[in-house]
Enzyme design. Structure first.
Site, PDB file in Angstrom:
ATOM      1  N   ASN A   9       8.972   8.279   8.223  1.00  0.00           N
ATOM      2  CA  ASN A   9       9.632   9.384   8.925  1.00  0.00           C
ATOM      3  C   ASN A   9       8.657  10.555   8.900  1.00  0.00           C
ATOM      4  O   ASN A   9       8.483  11.189   7.869  1.00  0.00           O
ATOM      5  CB  ASN A   9      10.949   9.740   8.218  1.00  0.00           C
ATOM      6  CG  ASN A   9      11.601  10.971   8.825  1.00  0.00           C
ATOM      7  OD1 ASN A   9      11.188  11.447   9.883  1.00  0.00           O
ATOM      8  ND2 ASN A   9      12.616  11.495   8.150  1.00  0.00           N
ATOM      9  N   LYS A  11       8.879  13.370  10.315  1.00  0.00           N
ATOM     10  CA  LYS A  11       9.527  14.696  10.402  1.00  0.00           C
ATOM     11  C   LYS A  11       8.766  15.564  11.423  1.00  0.00           C
ATOM     12  O   LYS A  11       8.264  15.039  12.403  1.00  0.00           O
ATOM     13  CB  LYS A  11       9.604  15.339   9.013  1.00  0.00           C
ATOM     14  CG  LYS A  11      10.225  14.377   7.994  1.00  0.00           C
ATOM     15  CD  LYS A  11      10.545  14.976   6.660  1.00  0.00           C
ATOM     16  CE  LYS A  11      11.156  13.912   5.758  1.00  0.00           C
ATOM     17  NZ  LYS A  11      11.572  14.430   4.458  1.00  0.00           N
ATOM     18  N   HIS A  93      19.985  12.147   8.767  1.00  0.00           N
ATOM     19  CA  HIS A  93      19.025  12.548   7.735  1.00  0.00           C
ATOM     20  C   HIS A  93      19.505  13.831   7.058  1.00  0.00           C
ATOM     21  O   HIS A  93      20.084  14.696   7.707  1.00  0.00           O
ATOM     22  CB  HIS A  93      17.640  12.756   8.352  1.00  0.00           C
ATOM     23  CG  HIS A  93      16.587  12.881   7.295  1.00  0.00           C
ATOM     24  ND1 HIS A  93      16.344  14.075   6.653  1.00  0.00           N
ATOM     25  CD2 HIS A  93      15.765  11.968   6.727  1.00  0.00           C
ATOM     26  CE1 HIS A  93      15.397  13.873   5.737  1.00  0.00           C
ATOM     27  NE2 HIS A  93      15.032  12.603   5.774  1.00  0.00           N
ATOM     28  N   GLU A  95      18.055  16.416   6.179  1.00  0.00           N
ATOM     29  CA  GLU A  95      17.559  17.669   6.776  1.00  0.00           C
ATOM     30  C   GLU A  95      18.389  18.038   8.009  1.00  0.00           C
ATOM     31  O   GLU A  95      18.627  19.213   8.270  1.00  0.00           O
ATOM     32  CB  GLU A  95      16.066  17.535   7.111  1.00  0.00           C
ATOM     33  CG  GLU A  95      15.224  17.622   5.839  1.00  0.00           C
ATOM     34  CD  GLU A  95      14.001  16.729   5.824  1.00  0.00           C
ATOM     35  OE1 GLU A  95      13.486  16.377   6.905  1.00  0.00           O
ATOM     36  OE2 GLU A  95      13.544  16.380   4.714  1.00  0.00           O
ATOM     37  N   GLU A 165      19.111   8.163   0.492  1.00  0.00           N
ATOM     38  CA  GLU A 165      18.103   9.180   0.207  1.00  0.00           C
ATOM     39  C   GLU A 165      18.738  10.329  -0.577  1.00  0.00           C
ATOM     40  O   GLU A 165      19.341  11.232   0.019  1.00  0.00           O
ATOM     41  CB  GLU A 165      17.539   9.748   1.520  1.00  0.00           C
ATOM     42  CG  GLU A 165      16.810   8.736   2.368  1.00  0.00           C
ATOM     43  CD  GLU A 165      15.739   9.394   3.239  1.00  0.00           C
ATOM     44  OE1 GLU A 165      14.581   8.988   3.129  1.00  0.00           O
ATOM     45  OE2 GLU A 165      16.059  10.329   4.003  1.00  0.00           O
ATOM     46  N   GLY A 171      10.965  15.069  -0.814  1.00  0.00           N
ATOM     47  CA  GLY A 171       9.896  16.066  -0.751  1.00  0.00           C
ATOM     48  C   GLY A 171       9.665  16.805  -2.060  1.00  0.00           C
ATOM     49  O   GLY A 171       8.961  17.804  -2.096  1.00  0.00           O
ATOM     50  N   SER A 211      10.520  10.683  -2.066  1.00  0.00           N
ATOM     51  CA  SER A 211       9.272  10.663  -2.838  1.00  0.00           C
ATOM     52  C   SER A 211       8.745   9.247  -3.109  1.00  0.00           C
ATOM     53  O   SER A 211       8.231   8.956  -4.190  1.00  0.00           O
ATOM     54  CB  SER A 211       9.431  11.441  -4.145  1.00  0.00           C
ATOM     55  OG  SER A 211       9.705  12.807  -3.859  1.00  0.00           O
TER      56      SER A 211
END
Ligand code: 13P
Length: 247
Positions: A9, A11, A93, A95, A165, A171, A211
């Site tokens: 991904n 992003k 996701h 985010e 996730e 991250g 991660s």
């Protein structure tokens, strides 16, 4: 029996030159595509370039809107994606959930329309740090899944991959312990069995993301219920992504 899926991904990263370099390295690399599926989810503007030049890699969007067409400035529909030969999308996701207001209801609408139009979906779920610290991570994730998969039939599940996730691992460099990831993926599979039956539960791929790096992929992939990875930061450099792919 479940083919591993290693997914990148990207992003909101990469320039066109970086994308071209990535394609070159990936095309020169040795990858056993019979043994595993590789997927890249770039920003929308690179979808066609990747699709044209990476024949064996699955190419996915990172998001989708839940209407087919109309006055929705800045959005992309499942029909549009299918029309350029893209048949994968990520939905839900964290985010999108945290920064762009994607609720479970919106995610459910996106998922239903995507599958109806023939897309395969990577549905992301995961708890926040406070929820894990409060010991309610499993209830939280199963509740997300229940809402996100509302009105989804067993037949439709053939188009669904789930990605666990945990938000606190994304991250941050803080990977979930492989045992914790395995426990959650097992809980997700148990939910799928209750909801859709044994066959669907056995066949659905459940990924881990947060991660993931060349150093921890092997350990994660050794777990029974981890069928692949959704990789952010470590997927941006071809060398590092290739090490993950060839774990
Ligand atoms: P990182 O691998 O950078 O933690 O991101 C994970 C992720 O969000 C993939 O979708």
């Amino acid at each position: 029996m479940r083919k591993p899926l290693l997914a990148a991904n990207w992003k909101m990263n990469m320039t066109l030159n970086e994308v071209k370099e990535f394609i070159k390295v990936l095309n020169d690399a040795q990858i056993d595509y019979k043994e595993k599926d590789i997927l890249i989810a770039p920003p929308y503007i690179y979808l066609q370039e990747l699709k044209k030049r990476l024949k064996k890699v699955k190419i996915s969007s990172q998001n989708i809107y839940f209407e087919e067409s109309g006055a929705f400035t800045g959005e992309i529909s499942p029909t549009m994606l299918m029309s350029i030969g893209i048949d994968w999308t990520i939905i839900g996701h964290s985010e999108r959930r945290q920064l762009f207001g994607d609720t479970d209801d919106i995610i459910n609408k996106k998922l239903l329309l995507s599958i109806q139009k023939g897309l395969n979906v990577i549905l992301c779920v995961g708890e926040k740090l406070q929820e894990r610290e409060a010991g309610i991570e499993k209830e939280l994730v199963i509740s997300q899944l229940g809402l996100d998969l509302k009105d989804v039939t067993p037949e439709m599940m053939k188009n669904v991959v789930i990605a666990y996730e945990p938000v606190w691992a994304i991250g941050t460099g803080k990977t979930a312990k492989s045992q914790d990831a395995e426990d959650m993926n097992k809980a997700i599979r148990d939910f799928l069995k209750r909801r859709f039956g044994r066959k669907i539960s056995n066949n659905t791929r459940i990924l881990y993301g947060g991660s993931v790096k060349p150093e921890n992929i092997k350990e994660l992939m050794s777990r029974e219920n981890i069928d692949g990875a959704l990789v952010g930061g470590a997927s941006l450099k071809p060398d590092s992504f290739l090490k993950i792919v060839n774990f």
